[in-house]
Every structure is written in C-alpha cells, then in structure tokens.
Design a protein around this motif. Structure first.
Motif, PDB file in Angstrom:
ATOM      1  N   GLN B 139      -4.088  16.490 -18.745  1.00 17.44           N
ATOM      2  CA  GLN B 139      -5.206  15.194 -18.626  1.00 17.44           C
ATOM      3  C   GLN B 139      -4.994  14.372 -17.476  1.00 17.44           C
ATOM      4  N   MET B 140      -3.774  14.058 -17.254  1.00 16.31           N
ATOM      5  CA  MET B 140      -3.222  13.249 -16.041  1.00 16.31           C
ATOM      6  C   MET B 140      -3.628  13.787 -14.887  1.00 16.31           C
ATOM      7  N   THR B 141      -3.757  15.072 -14.691  1.00 18.33           N
ATOM      8  CA  THR B 141      -3.850  15.731 -13.327  1.00 18.33           C
ATOM      9  C   THR B 141      -5.443  15.394 -12.871  1.00 18.33           C
ATOM     10  N   GLY B 142      -6.298  15.617 -14.416  1.00 19.06           N
ATOM     11  CA  GLY B 142      -7.687  15.470 -14.006  1.00 19.06           C
ATOM     12  C   GLY B 142      -7.925  14.093 -13.865  1.00 19.06           C
ATOM     13  N   LEU B 143      -7.326  13.211 -14.605  1.00 19.08           N
ATOM     14  CA  LEU B 143      -7.643  11.705 -14.515  1.00 19.08           C
ATOM     15  C   LEU B 143      -7.457  11.138 -12.928  1.00 19.08           C
ATOM     16  N   GLY B 144      -6.114  11.661 -12.637  1.00 17.05           N
ATOM     17  CA  GLY B 144      -5.801  11.379 -11.253  1.00 17.05           C
ATOM     18  C   GLY B 144      -6.873  11.907 -10.229  1.00 17.05           C
ATOM     19  N   LEU B 145      -7.364  12.944 -10.235  1.00 17.99           N
ATOM     20  CA  LEU B 145      -8.397  13.425  -9.510  1.00 17.99           C
ATOM     21  C   LEU B 145      -9.825  12.611  -9.611  1.00 17.99           C
ATOM     22  N   ILE B 146     -10.328  12.273 -10.868  1.00 17.46           N
ATOM     23  CA  ILE B 146     -11.312  11.610 -10.934  1.00 17.46           C
ATOM     24  C   ILE B 146     -11.014  10.034 -10.337  1.00 17.46           C
ATOM     25  N   VAL B 147     -10.081   9.433 -10.418  1.00 18.05           N
ATOM     26  CA  VAL B 147      -9.744   8.220  -9.627  1.00 18.05           C
ATOM     27  C   VAL B 147      -9.815   8.219  -8.073  1.00 18.05           C
ATOM     28  N   GLU B 148      -9.298   9.593  -7.876  1.00 21.76           N
ATOM     29  CA  GLU B 148      -9.129   9.729  -6.268  1.00 21.76           C
ATOM     30  C   GLU B 148     -10.752   9.792  -5.805  1.00 21.76           C
ATOM     31  N   VAL B 149     -11.443  10.822  -6.351  1.00 20.04           N
ATOM     32  CA  VAL B 149     -12.853  11.026  -6.068  1.00 20.04           C
ATOM     33  C   VAL B 149     -13.698   9.943  -6.185  1.00 20.04           C
ATOM     34  N   ALA B 150     -13.505   9.252  -7.114  1.00 18.15           N
ATOM     35  CA  ALA B 150     -14.334   8.119  -7.613  1.00 18.15           C
ATOM     36  C   ALA B 150     -14.167   7.007  -6.429  1.00 18.15           C
ATOM     37  N   SER B 151     -12.961   6.879  -6.096  1.00 11.60           N
ATOM     38  CA  SER B 151     -12.717   5.852  -5.016  1.00 11.60           C
ATOM     39  C   SER B 151     -12.792   6.390  -3.604  1.00 11.60           C
ATOM     40  N   TYR B 152     -13.446   7.493  -3.621  1.00 10.55           N
ATOM     41  CA  TYR B 152     -13.844   8.177  -2.105  1.00 10.55           C
ATOM     42  C   TYR B 152     -12.608   8.142  -1.192  1.00 10.55           C
ATOM     43  N   GLY B 153     -11.536   8.673  -1.993  1.00  9.40           N
ATOM     44  CA  GLY B 153     -10.190   8.685  -1.204  1.00  9.40           C
ATOM     45  C   GLY B 153      -9.233   7.532  -1.215  1.00  9.40           C
ATOM     46  N   ALA B 154      -9.726   6.266  -1.687  1.00 11.86           N
ATOM     47  CA  ALA B 154      -9.274   4.928  -1.050  1.00 11.86           C
ATOM     48  C   ALA B 154      -7.754   4.942  -2.113  1.00 11.86           C
ATOM     49  N   ILE B 155      -8.004   5.314  -3.291  1.00 12.48           N
ATOM     50  CA  ILE B 155      -6.654   5.294  -4.226  1.00 12.48           C
ATOM     51  C   ILE B 155      -6.295   6.755  -4.267  1.00 12.48           C
ATOM     52  N   ASN B 156      -5.100   7.257  -4.065  1.00  8.07           N
ATOM     53  CA  ASN B 156      -4.613   8.544  -4.111  1.00  8.07           C
ATOM     54  C   ASN B 156      -4.589   9.028  -5.671  1.00  8.07           C
ATOM     55  N   GLN B 157      -4.359  10.215  -5.798  1.00 10.19           N
ATOM     56  CA  GLN B 157      -4.061  10.860  -7.255  1.00 10.19           C
ATOM     57  C   GLN B 157      -3.089  10.294  -7.809  1.00 10.19           C
ATOM     58  N   THR B 158      -1.854  10.216  -7.193  1.00  8.86           N
ATOM     59  CA  THR B 158      -0.731   9.628  -7.751  1.00  8.86           C
ATOM     60  C   THR B 158      -0.716   8.586  -8.261  1.00  8.86           C
ATOM     61  N   VAL B 159      -1.353   7.367  -7.338  1.00 11.32           N
ATOM     62  CA  VAL B 159      -1.297   6.043  -7.958  1.00 11.32           C
ATOM     63  C   VAL B 159      -2.401   5.961  -9.189  1.00 11.32           C
ATOM     64  N   GLY B 160      -3.432   6.876  -9.124  1.00 12.10           N
ATOM     65  CA  GLY B 160      -4.332   6.884 -10.038  1.00 12.10           C
ATOM     66  C   GLY B 160      -3.507   7.337 -11.649  1.00 12.10           C
ATOM     67  N   ILE B 161      -2.920   8.263 -11.390  1.00 12.35           N
ATOM     68  CA  ILE B 161      -2.020   9.046 -12.528  1.00 12.35           C
ATOM     69  C   ILE B 161      -1.198   7.778 -12.976  1.00 12.35           C
ATOM     70  N   GLY B 162      -0.566   7.025 -12.116  1.00 15.46           N
ATOM     71  CA  GLY B 162       0.380   5.995 -12.619  1.00 15.46           C
ATOM     72  C   GLY B 162      -0.251   4.996 -13.200  1.00 15.46           C
ATOM     73  N   ILE B 163      -1.404   4.472 -12.943  1.00 11.67           N
ATOM     74  CA  ILE B 163      -2.140   3.457 -13.591  1.00 11.67           C
ATOM     75  C   ILE B 163      -2.330   3.875 -14.956  1.00 11.67           C
ATOM     76  N   ALA B 164      -3.014   5.155 -14.984  1.00  7.27           N
ATOM     77  CA  ALA B 164      -3.516   5.783 -16.373  1.00  7.27           C
ATOM     78  C   ALA B 164      -2.323   5.758 -17.236  1.00  7.27           C
ATOM     79  N   MET B 165      -1.228   6.367 -16.635  1.00  7.44           N
ATOM     80  CA  MET B 165      -0.047   6.332 -17.711  1.00  7.44           C
ATOM     81  C   MET B 165       0.333   5.380 -18.301  1.00  7.44           C
ATOM     82  N   ILE B 166       0.318   4.318 -17.606  1.00  3.18           N
ATOM     83  CA  ILE B 166       0.880   2.719 -17.940  1.00  3.18           C
ATOM     84  C   ILE B 166      -0.118   2.468 -19.022  1.00  3.18           C
ATOM     85  N   VAL B 167      -1.660   2.302 -18.863  1.00 11.35           N
ATOM     86  CA  VAL B 167      -2.731   2.055 -19.827  1.00 11.35           C
ATOM     87  C   VAL B 167      -2.555   2.752 -20.904  1.00 11.35           C
ATOM     88  N   LEU B 168      -2.292   4.238 -20.786  1.00 19.23           N
ATOM     89  CA  LEU B 168      -2.009   4.975 -22.253  1.00 19.23           C
ATOM     90  C   LEU B 168      -0.830   4.563 -23.045  1.00 19.23           C
TER      91      LEU B 168
END
Lengths: 63, 476
Positions: B139-168
């Motif tokens: 789930q997290m790998t996918g979420l990180g990818l989504i954030v990375e793609v949706a930001s057109y690369g501005a936020i990388n996958q690792t940061v995206g996963i980190g944010i998501a884990m905290i929210v969760l």
C-alpha cells in the motif's frame, strides 16, 4: 441432496474449466477469450450463490 | 508547475484525516469499540469494510501494473475473489458465531480459545504481524508512487510514503475502526467514479477495447493467456486456491468478520461480492491500454499513473491520485490497527498477564507507530512489484486455513500439537521459499506446496496426539 452442493459448480468452472478456455481469441465483448470466460463465471457464481441462499433452509430461520 | 494535482491530493489526505477524527467523537473508546466497532455494524458497513479489502492500492496500481507487465495471468485476481466468497458462505458464519459466543476480539483469540493454548495464540499473532508488513508495504509503495507522479516529481516517493505513514498512524491511534468505516464510504464513491472513467477513457484513447486487444495480441502473441513468465495453468489453479482460501485468513479480514450484526450478513454478501469484483475489469483495461500509451516502462507499478499523466490534465491527475491515496489509507489503516492490536492483545497481554486494560491499550497505540516505522523502512529499501508483495503475505496467512477449517468442521480432528506444528511447518516452508526467492515449483505456487504440507502435518500430528489427550480426559 443439499442445495449447497451447487457451490461446487462455479468452483469447477473457475479452476478446471480454465484449462479449456486459455486462449486470447475470439475476442468476446471486447475482451480476450480467457478474460471473458472468467467474467462469465463471476456472474454465474453470483447466480449460483443467489439460488443457494434462496433454497438453503438455514436462511429461512429468524435471527 | 502542476500545483493543482498536489493541492487535490493533499486536500484528500486532509479530508480523510478529518473524517477519521470526527468519527470517534461521539463514541466512548474502549478496546472492543476501538477494534470491532461494538459489534453493531449492519449489512451496509460490513459490505463497505469488506469492499475496502477489494479496492486497495494493490488493485489500483498493482492490478493495472500486472495487466501491463504480465498480461493473461492477471485473471487470477478476478477469480480468487469469487473462490473466497464461495468459501465464505460456509466458513464465516461458524467463525462469527464462535467469536460472538466467546467474546473474541482478534484472530489469535480464536486459536487461543479453541485450543486453550496461549502459545498457539502468540504464534498466530506473530505470523499475522509478519504477513501484514508486506501487505502494508504494498500500500505504501503505491501511495509513494502516486504522490511522486502527481507532483510531477517535485515530491519524491520516500517523502510521500513518510507523510502517508504519519497520517495513517495518527488517525488509527485516535479513532480505530470507525475512522476506517467513514473514510471507506468516501473512498468507495470516489474510486468507483475514477475506475470507470480511467477504464473507459484510456481504452477509447487507443481505439476501443476490441482494437486494443487485437493490437496487443498481434504485437505480443501469447501475452493475453496464461503461461507468461512460467505462470501457466498449474500456477493459476494453485494461486487462485491459495489466495481464495487465504482471503479471510488475514488478521484484519478475520477481525472484520466479528463486526457483523448477524451471520446471515455473510451468506447474503456471498451473492453480491462476486459482482463487485467486475469493477476490477476497468482497472485491467486501463493497464492494457497503458501498454499502447506508455510502452516500455521499467516499473510496471507506474503504468496506470504514467498513462493517466500523458492523457489527462493536471487537475484530473490529482483527482485520480487522490482516489489512489484513499485506496491505500482505508486498508492500510485496517492493517495497521490489526497489527497494533495483535501485538498488544495477543503477544503483550499473554506474556504480562498482570497488565491493566489501559496499559494494553497504550501498547496497541505505540505499536501502531512502530509497525508504521518498520514498514516505512522496508518500503524505502525495496522496489518489489506490488502483486509480488501481496502474494508473499498470502503465503503466510493461508497457513492458518487447515487448522481453522478442520477445527470448525472436523469435530475434534485437530489437537493443540497438530495445530501448532502444522502452522509452524507451513510458515517455515514459506520463509524458506521466500529467502531462496522461489515462487514456483513444478509450475505450482510455492505457498500452495506449503499449504499442502501443512494440511498433511496437521492431520498426522493430530492423529498421533489425540489418543493421548483422550486418555488424559478419561483419567481426569
């Protein structure tokens, strides 16, 4: 004979029947044949379970 | 800059968080309320919670990714759901009844009570947590990818996963299963629209379904049938059975069973859930269309989002990404909550019998954060295909099946020792196959081999130890 045995029909269709349905053509309803075949059995699964539910005496009892 | 897509994604995350927080306000939170919703959910909520199991990031990115990269073998994802529901008609009502009669909260409770064995409960809890981590990671790998793609690369996958884990972790600790249920409502509406739009628009873009599949079949002969990458008929049958049987063996799915108001809920759901699976077709269509829209991607998990990005405007990429985020948060929070409860209630409490309920509850909430952190570390260091991660988890949890089946239907056929050895040997075999990176043996899924060995061992060891137990009960 319990109506519950009807559950075996979709199980056999989905597991064993695929041996004979493993082909890409003809394309049916826009899907490769294999995909169409599995979709068909999903619908039949639902139909079979509806019949089982309806005639299974367990479901007639009040809660 | 494509700020609009990021704004929409962060709005979605914020909305999920607010719903999670609002959900707990009017409920008094004890542990039973926290984890099984006070056992008062009706058909609709149970349906939504179970549907939450179907539409995860695994389906959204993994399903389309598999269509893109693997082709024909993707049909197993359609089939195993149906097999799971066929079994659920018979399996879930007795499990629910037993849980209700004995006031069970978690999956290990079932083993603990049934076999009167603290250590069996602990073993099941440990295996459950170990299985949840790759699932959560998918789930997290996918979420990180989504954030990375949706930001057109501005936020990388690792940061995206980190944010998501905290929210969760944040909203799981505060609101438990009620947060999940409310977000599930939002998720189901959004995802249904998105999947239909993407599953229709992408194939239409490449000339319609018929033309799309004809082209793929000409360009890649054999790709649309079973047999790609060694995944032939034996693989299909063994994997459909393994995952179909394993479906309700997940600690969070097994626990969700307890939330039902009555046992008829499951029998009725068995009629409608197979049809619910059909929506997956649209995800697959999107993945196949991506073959023609964005060919040659290194990472097949990216197929859907890459195709979407190429065709749709930025704001729509944001909406689709937002739906994907919800897809990760709903099942992700259920899994995190299960992992926390398992460790606190079924590992910590049996080892520290004097712990107060308040202490156990605190441990559960702390463990949610620790499991989240561990998963984050795994997510950063691994790039496995989303489906491969999920199958790994299934190999583990399906090892509970022989004992559960035989203990429900085979009156006294399983002894404590039989249950313990069967699960242990099955799990060790899975670990061995995973470490040696084998997923196929003679064309059959290795998890299925482990399951067969497990079945045989449960029966043999139980047969040997049963006499002893019977003798003892006579002398006592």
């Amino acid at each position: 004979m319990s109506i519950r045995w009807l559950t075996l029909v979709p199980l056999i269709g989905l597991l064993i029947g695929v041996i004979f349905a493993n082909r890409a053509t003809p394309i049916v309803l826009g899907m490769p044949f294999l995909f169409f075949y599995v979709v068909l059995w999903l619908i039949l699964t639902s139909v079979c379970m509806a019949i089982v539910y309806k005639f299974d005496p367990t479901n007639r009892k009040e809660d | 800059m494509h700020a609009s897509s990021m704004v929409i994604i962060f709005f979605t995350i914020a909305l999920a968080l607010v719903l999670g927080l609002l959900a707990q306000r009017r409920k008094q939170m004890n542990l039973e309320q926290w984890s099984v919703g006070g056992r008062g959910f009706g058909i609709l909520f149970v349906f939504l919670l179970m549907a939450g199991e179907i539409y995860t990031t695994f389906t959204f990115l993994g399903g389309s990714g598999w269509s893109y990269g693997t082709g024909g073998p993707t049909v197993y994802i359609l089939a195993y759901g149906a097999v799971a529901y066929l079994f659920s008609y018979f399996l879930l009502p007795p499990v629910w009844r037993y849980a209700k009669d004995h006031n069970l909260i978690s999956q290990p409770d079932f083993f603990n009570k049934k076999f009167d064995s603290k250590w069996l409960g602990i073993l099941v809890a440990v295996v459950g947590v170990v299985a949840i981590i790759p699932y959560l990671q998918s789930q997290m790998t996918g979420l990180g990818l989504i954030v990375e793609v949706a930001s057109y690369g501005a936020i990388n996958q690792t940061v995206g996963i980190g944010i998501a884990m905290i929210v969760l972790a944040l909203y799981v600790t505060i609101s438990g299963v009620h947060g999940t249920a409310w977000t599930a409502v939002l998720k189901d509406i959004v995802i249904l629209i998105v999947v239909l739009v993407v599953g229709i628009a992408l194939p239409v873009h490449v000339g319609g379904l018929h033309k799309m599949f004809t082209t793929i079949n000409t360009e890649k002969p054999g790709f649309l049938t079973l047999g790609v990458k060694g995944m032939g008929i034996p693989w299909y049958i063994s994997t459909v059975l393994l995952t179909g049987l394993g479906f309700y063996m997940w600690p969070h799915a097994f626990g969700a069973v307890y939330t039902a108001k009555n046992e008829r809920v499951f029998r009725r759901n068995a009629i409608f859930l197979p049809l619910y699976q059909l929506v997956l077709l649209f995800v697959f269509f999107a993945g196949f269309a991506a073959i023609l829209i964005v060919p040659g991607l290194q990472n097949s998990n990216l197929a859907l989002m890459a195709a979407v990005q190429k065709i749709f405007p930025a704001w729509l990429v944001g909406v689709i990404g937002g739906a994907g985020v919800l897809c990760a948060i709903v099942p992700g929070s259920l899994m995190l909550m299960s992992a926390g409860t398992l460790i606190a209630e079924n590992i910590y409490r049996p080892i520290n019998p004097n712990a107060s309920s308040k202490q156990v509850q605190t441990v559960a909430r702390v463990m949610v954060w620790i499991v989240a952190a561990v998963t984050l570390i795994f997510s950063i260091h691994s790039n496995a295909a989303i489906v491969a991660l999920l199958l790994m988890g299934y190999n583990f949890v399906s090892q509970f099946f022989p004992t559960i089946l035989l203990s429900i239907f085979g009156r006294g056929a399983v002894s404590k020792a039989g249950a313990f050895t069967g699960i242990l040997v099955g799990v060790l075999l899975v670990v061995y196959f995973t470490l040696t990176k084998q997923s196929l043996l003679w064309g059959v899924n290795t998890g299925f081999w482990a399951l067969l060995v497990n079945f045989v061992i449960v029966l043999i060891v139980s047969a040997v130890t049963r006499d002893v137990k019977a003798e003892r009960s006579i002398t006592v």
